[in-house]
Design a protein around this motif. Structure first.
Motif, mmCIF file in Angstrom:
data_model
loop_
_atom_site.group_PDB
_atom_site.id
_atom_site.type_symbol
_atom_site.label_atom_id
_atom_site.label_comp_id
_atom_site.label_asym_id
_atom_site.label_seq_id
_atom_site.Cartn_x
_atom_site.Cartn_y
_atom_site.Cartn_z
ATOM 1 N N ALA A 61 0.855 -1.189 0.000
ATOM 2 C CA ALA A 61 0.000 0.000 0.000
ATOM 3 C C ALA A 61 0.887 1.234 0.000
ATOM 4 C CB ALA A 61 -0.920 0.014 1.229
ATOM 5 N N ILE A 62 0.353 2.328 -0.507
ATOM 6 C CA ILE A 62 1.001 3.623 -0.395
ATOM 7 C C ILE A 62 0.682 4.163 0.996
ATOM 8 C CG2 ILE A 62 1.209 5.949 -1.353
ATOM 9 C CD1 ILE A 62 2.042 3.702 -3.282
ATOM 10 N N VAL B 217 -6.228 3.269 -5.693
ATOM 11 C CA VAL B 217 -6.838 4.488 -5.166
ATOM 12 C C VAL B 217 -5.823 5.633 -5.160
ATOM 13 C CG1 VAL B 217 -7.927 5.536 -3.147
ATOM 14 C CG2 VAL B 217 -8.435 3.162 -3.744
ATOM 15 N N ALA B 218 -4.591 5.339 -4.755
ATOM 16 C CA ALA B 218 -3.562 6.371 -4.639
ATOM 17 C C ALA B 218 -3.266 7.041 -5.978
ATOM 18 C CB ALA B 218 -2.281 5.762 -4.070
ATOM 19 N N TYR B 219 -3.347 6.290 -7.059
ATOM 20 C CA TYR B 219 -3.082 6.849 -8.387
ATOM 21 C C TYR B 219 -3.985 8.047 -8.657
ATOM 22 C CZ TYR B 219 -2.552 6.925 -13.507
ATOM 23 O OH TYR B 219 -2.312 7.299 -14.811
ATOM 24 N N ARG B 220 -5.239 7.936 -8.192
ATOM 25 C CA ARG B 220 -6.197 9.023 -8.402
ATOM 26 C C ARG B 220 -6.065 10.102 -7.318
ATOM 27 N NH1 ARG B 220 -10.194 6.075 -8.326
ATOM 28 N NH2 ARG B 220 -11.048 6.490 -6.261
ATOM 29 N N VAL B 221 -5.946 9.686 -6.054
ATOM 30 C CA VAL B 221 -5.961 10.625 -4.935
ATOM 31 C C VAL B 221 -4.703 11.496 -4.892
ATOM 32 C CG1 VAL B 221 -5.891 10.761 -2.410
ATOM 33 C CG2 VAL B 221 -7.512 9.231 -3.525
ATOM 34 N N LEU B 222 -3.549 10.901 -5.180
ATOM 35 C CA LEU B 222 -2.301 11.651 -5.078
ATOM 36 C C LEU B 222 -2.035 12.516 -6.300
ATOM 37 C CD1 LEU B 222 0.031 8.981 -3.416
ATOM 38 C CD2 LEU B 222 -1.368 10.747 -2.326
ATOM 39 N N HIS C 137 -9.316 15.418 -3.183
ATOM 40 C CA HIS C 137 -8.247 15.273 -4.170
ATOM 41 C C HIS C 137 -8.445 14.068 -5.081
ATOM 42 C CE1 HIS C 137 -5.455 18.471 -2.942
ATOM 43 N NE2 HIS C 137 -6.014 18.325 -1.768
ATOM 44 N N GLY C 138 -9.475 13.273 -4.823
ATOM 45 C CA GLY C 138 -9.748 12.151 -5.702
ATOM 46 C C GLY C 138 -10.763 12.453 -6.782
ATOM 47 N N ARG C 139 -11.314 13.657 -6.760
ATOM 48 C CA ARG C 139 -12.330 14.025 -7.737
ATOM 49 C C ARG C 139 -11.705 14.401 -9.078
ATOM 50 N NH1 ARG C 139 -15.167 17.880 -3.512
ATOM 51 N NH2 ARG C 139 -16.511 16.428 -2.406
ATOM 52 N N ASP C 140 -12.399 13.986 -10.128
ATOM 53 C CA ASP C 140 -12.057 14.432 -11.489
ATOM 54 C C ASP C 140 -10.612 14.157 -11.865
ATOM 55 O OD1 ASP C 140 -14.675 15.485 -11.677
ATOM 56 O OD2 ASP C 140 -14.017 17.329 -10.711
ATOM 57 N N ARG C 141 -10.075 13.055 -11.383
ATOM 58 C CA ARG C 141 -8.734 12.653 -11.773
ATOM 59 C C ARG C 141 -8.792 11.294 -12.441
ATOM 60 N NH1 ARG C 141 -4.958 14.492 -6.608
ATOM 61 N NH2 ARG C 141 -4.577 16.620 -7.318
ATOM 62 N N PRO C 142 -7.872 11.023 -13.350
ATOM 63 C CA PRO C 142 -7.919 9.743 -14.077
ATOM 64 C C PRO C 142 -7.679 8.557 -13.159
ATOM 65 C CG PRO C 142 -5.869 10.911 -14.527
ATOM 66 C CD PRO C 142 -6.733 11.868 -13.774
ATOM 67 N N PHE D 268 1.647 -1.415 -15.688
ATOM 68 C CA PHE D 268 1.587 -1.720 -14.269
ATOM 69 C C PHE D 268 2.613 -0.891 -13.506
ATOM 70 C CE2 PHE D 268 2.068 -4.073 -10.362
ATOM 71 C CZ PHE D 268 0.856 -4.723 -10.151
ATOM 72 N N ARG D 269 3.840 -0.858 -14.003
ATOM 73 C CA ARG D 269 4.903 -0.119 -13.330
ATOM 74 C C ARG D 269 4.587 1.371 -13.270
ATOM 75 N NH1 ARG D 269 9.497 2.687 -14.897
ATOM 76 N NH2 ARG D 269 11.207 2.698 -13.338
ATOM 77 N N SER D 270 4.098 1.948 -14.362
ATOM 78 C CA SER D 270 3.852 3.388 -14.399
ATOM 79 C C SER D 270 2.669 3.780 -13.525
ATOM 80 C CB SER D 270 3.615 3.859 -15.838
ATOM 81 O OG SER D 270 2.421 3.306 -16.362
ATOM 82 N N GLN D 271 1.672 2.898 -13.381
ATOM 83 C CA GLN D 271 0.464 3.256 -12.659
ATOM 84 C C GLN D 271 0.451 2.749 -11.218
ATOM 85 O OE1 GLN D 271 -2.997 2.191 -14.973
ATOM 86 N NE2 GLN D 271 -2.215 3.204 -16.799
ATOM 87 N N ILE D 272 1.118 1.658 -10.933
ATOM 88 C CA ILE D 272 1.157 1.101 -9.578
ATOM 89 C C ILE D 272 2.418 1.534 -8.840
ATOM 90 C CG2 ILE D 272 1.230 -1.039 -8.223
ATOM 91 C CD1 ILE D 272 -1.496 -0.427 -9.440
ATOM 92 N N GLY D 273 3.525 1.649 -9.561
ATOM 93 C CA GLY D 273 4.758 2.119 -8.941
ATOM 94 C C GLY D 273 5.849 1.080 -8.862
#
Length: 285
Positions: A50-51, A103-108, A157-162, A202-207
């Protein structure tokens, strides 16, 4: 809510508080920590899939020494990591948030791959909003109020993000369900992607690359078993390690501790709150 206490050796006691109601959205857990006592702490941070976001709300000092050999003070965000990290400080009071990478991809709102293996200050992610929530948390009269302010920050911060690709979210869920017991080739075949395409997305979006994520899940499952008092040989077999020596090498690489030392400090292993809900648990094809 009544806090529970944790103690590691002669270190000052931790009071731990969690919300009574369920946190939304799925894939998010929030915990409050208060370091009781005058002494300083210096503890390993056990890697987890988890982040991690740590938001300070007291007058103490907190420092995390990350896998990038740089230390970070105060409120921070830690990416997925597969190496030893440590937390130190005195009179720490903070809210810790654990975010599924989906979730973190969108929220952060920042590429998770940029923080993999290390830590960044919270204001590098949220700007002045990090300072505002720090003030809110410090002024909040109860832990419930602190948790509500933290949820509001995440929601805002999770609104309107990809979001991550549907296929990537599904692959992450499969790793949760299998506890890292799947081959990358199988995941790619299941979603109709090439192995190279899955690795890149996966690497670019999950980390982390998929194989590193497999190692992280497998280690986390093993850490839970060791903390529960299970025999190391049985843990190695249950978690898919080649043998007990393989388990020893992985635990040492992830934590700087031996399996025996980790088993002797169960309070260092966070409860398993990973949930395979709210993303894409059905085959996306």
């Amino acid at each position: 809510m009544k806090p529970r206490s944790l103690q590691h050796g002669a270190a000052p006691r931790w009071d731990v508080v969690q919300p009574v109601r369920r946190v939304r959205p799925n894939g998010v857990s929030i915990t409050g920590f208060r370091n009781q006592g005058a002494g300083a702490i210096d503890l390993p941070l056990i890697p987890y899939p988890a982040i991690t976001v740590i938001l300070e709300c007291g007058d103490g000092s907190l420092t995390v020494n990350g896998g990038t050999d740089r230390s970070q003070r105060g409120s921070l965000v830690s990416g997925l990591h597969t190496g030893a990290m440590r937390m130190s400080g005195t009179n720490i009071e903070c809210v810790e948030v654990r975010l599924s990478p989906v979730v973190a991809y969108r929220v952060l709102g920042v590429p998770l791959v940029e923080m993999a293996g290390g830590v960044v200050p919270a204001d590098a992610v949220w700007g002045r909003a990090a300072d505002r929530v720090r003030q809110q948390l410090g002024d909040a009269p109860t832990w419930d109020d602190r948790f509500a302010a933290t949820e509001a920050l995440l929601t805002r911060h999770g609104r309107d993000r990809p979001s991550v690709d549907r296929e990537v979210a599904w692959a992450w869920d499969q790793l949760i369900v299998s506890r890292g017991g799947l081959r990358v080739e199988h995941l790619a075949e299941s979603i109709g992607w090439s192995r190279k395409r899955l690795w890149s997305r996966f690497r670019s979006q999950i980390g982390l690359p998929p194989k590193h994520a497999v190692r992280l899940f497998r280690f986390s499952h093993a850490a839970q078993g060791l903390a529960a008092g299970d025999n190391a040989a049985q843990v190695a077999a249950d978690c898919g390690f080649a043998d007990q020596s393989h388990l020893h090498r992985e635990v040492l690489a992830f934590t700087g501790m031996t399996p025996t030392s980790l088993a002797g400090a169960p309070e260092l292993v966070l409860e398993d709150t990973t949930r395979a809900e709210g993303t894409f648990v059905q085959d996306p094809r």
